[in-house]
Design an enzyme around this catalytic site. Sequence first.
Site, mmCIF file in Angstrom:
data_model
loop_
_atom_site.group_PDB
_atom_site.id
_atom_site.type_symbol
_atom_site.label_atom_id
_atom_site.label_comp_id
_atom_site.label_asym_id
_atom_site.label_seq_id
_atom_site.Cartn_x
_atom_site.Cartn_y
_atom_site.Cartn_z
ATOM 1 N N ASP A 142 28.639 87.214 7.868
ATOM 2 C CA ASP A 142 29.434 87.981 8.826
ATOM 3 C C ASP A 142 28.590 88.519 9.988
ATOM 4 O OD1 ASP A 142 32.030 89.693 9.398
ATOM 5 O OD2 ASP A 142 30.330 91.072 9.455
ATOM 6 N N ALA A 170 34.017 89.339 11.173
ATOM 7 C CA ALA A 170 34.117 87.878 11.283
ATOM 8 C C ALA A 170 34.669 87.273 10.000
ATOM 9 C CB ALA A 170 32.750 87.282 11.614
ATOM 10 N N ASP A 171 34.189 87.748 8.865
ATOM 11 C CA ASP A 171 34.689 87.258 7.579
ATOM 12 C C ASP A 171 36.193 87.462 7.449
ATOM 13 O OD1 ASP A 171 32.573 86.123 6.194
ATOM 14 O OD2 ASP A 171 31.905 88.013 5.339
ATOM 15 N N SER A 172 36.613 88.699 7.636
ATOM 16 C CA SER A 172 38.022 89.023 7.411
ATOM 17 C C SER A 172 38.931 88.290 8.386
ATOM 18 C CB SER A 172 38.238 90.535 7.525
ATOM 19 O OG SER A 172 37.519 91.219 6.509
#
Length: 396
Positions: A142, A170-172
Amino acid sequence: MSRPVASLALQHLQVLDLTRVRAGPTCCRVLADFGADVIKIEAPPGVDPNENILGERSSYDNQNLHRNKRSLTLNLKQEAGLALFMKLVATADIVVENFRPDVKDRLGIGYEALAARNPRIILASISGFGQDGPYRKRAGFDQIAQGMGGFMSITGKLGDGPMRAGIALADSSAGLYAALGILVALAEREHSGRGQWVHTSLLEAQIALCDFQAALYLVDGKVPQKAGNDHPYATPMGTVPVADGFINIGVGGDGQWRAFCAAIERPELADHPDYATQPLRQQHRAALMDLLNGIFKTKSGAEWIERMERAGVPSGPIYAMDEVFADPQVRHLGIAQKVSDGRPDIRLVGQPVTLSRTPASLVTPIPEAGEHTDEILREAGLDEAQIAALRAKKVV
């Protein structure tokens, strides 16, 4: 045994979840909360050296990511395990994976292989940097994507170093974009009868989240700068100090500016030659914010928020997380939802979108590893002797 169903919306869909860490599980959580039968496929104990990357299985993070799913242990590195996976693909609707792009090809579970077994299958792939290109094999995390996607360059105070977000942005967002892509592919499948390959990456998702800041560069050629807690292009919009802490204010146009000036009992500022229009306020932002900071320090946050509300000017408190969930509006929205895992008071973060007829819900906590292995294999047509043989070979 019938499985508990979280919602009627997607109960007709089966998802094979090969994901781990955060982006992929976020995608599958959306589908599970809306009723899809999400089968979390994970390696048998001891096979994956990173199996506890997010901590103990019962941790808050794992509970929040993996509720409403079933668990099947399966060793895809064994030929029998791979064959069993492909048997499940034949009747599934969706496969979600977030391996490095070369891993699925090495395992033989790329889109072409899956589609040959089931032309209706939708494969969703989430990677760090994309399925092809010079960075395709790089490991993605992330914070790396936050830096490379431009976000850290525009976050924080002007003159300070780069600053990450306090969440896995970024991950979510990559997980949510993947879920969106899956739902689009499902809608298209209603017409064509065919699945397709959906893929996104942490880097693409992070750039997309930069939105108007990215567009400023692409359209006007300007590189956006940090603005701290102020809005980059509207003033006054940001944090102000009050007698007991800080609050947020947001003045969106000249009409609101006039209402705001009346609310702070400084009506003469409305037509001040430095502040009468938005471009002027932006030009003289430093002086204006210094002036407003002095005014707002004279009263409590609650007093100012009440005044702003009466004037129709957006404002709000700045909460710590305990205060978030104590707020009466948050309690009314019900986004903190209970789920039973032996601790009656456990609450997790629910879906932030409500459907009037088929809402999402939380019905089961994270499953134990392999909790539903026998159940799922029986559904796939295996008998007890076949299941026992797979266990003996440590395939499941």
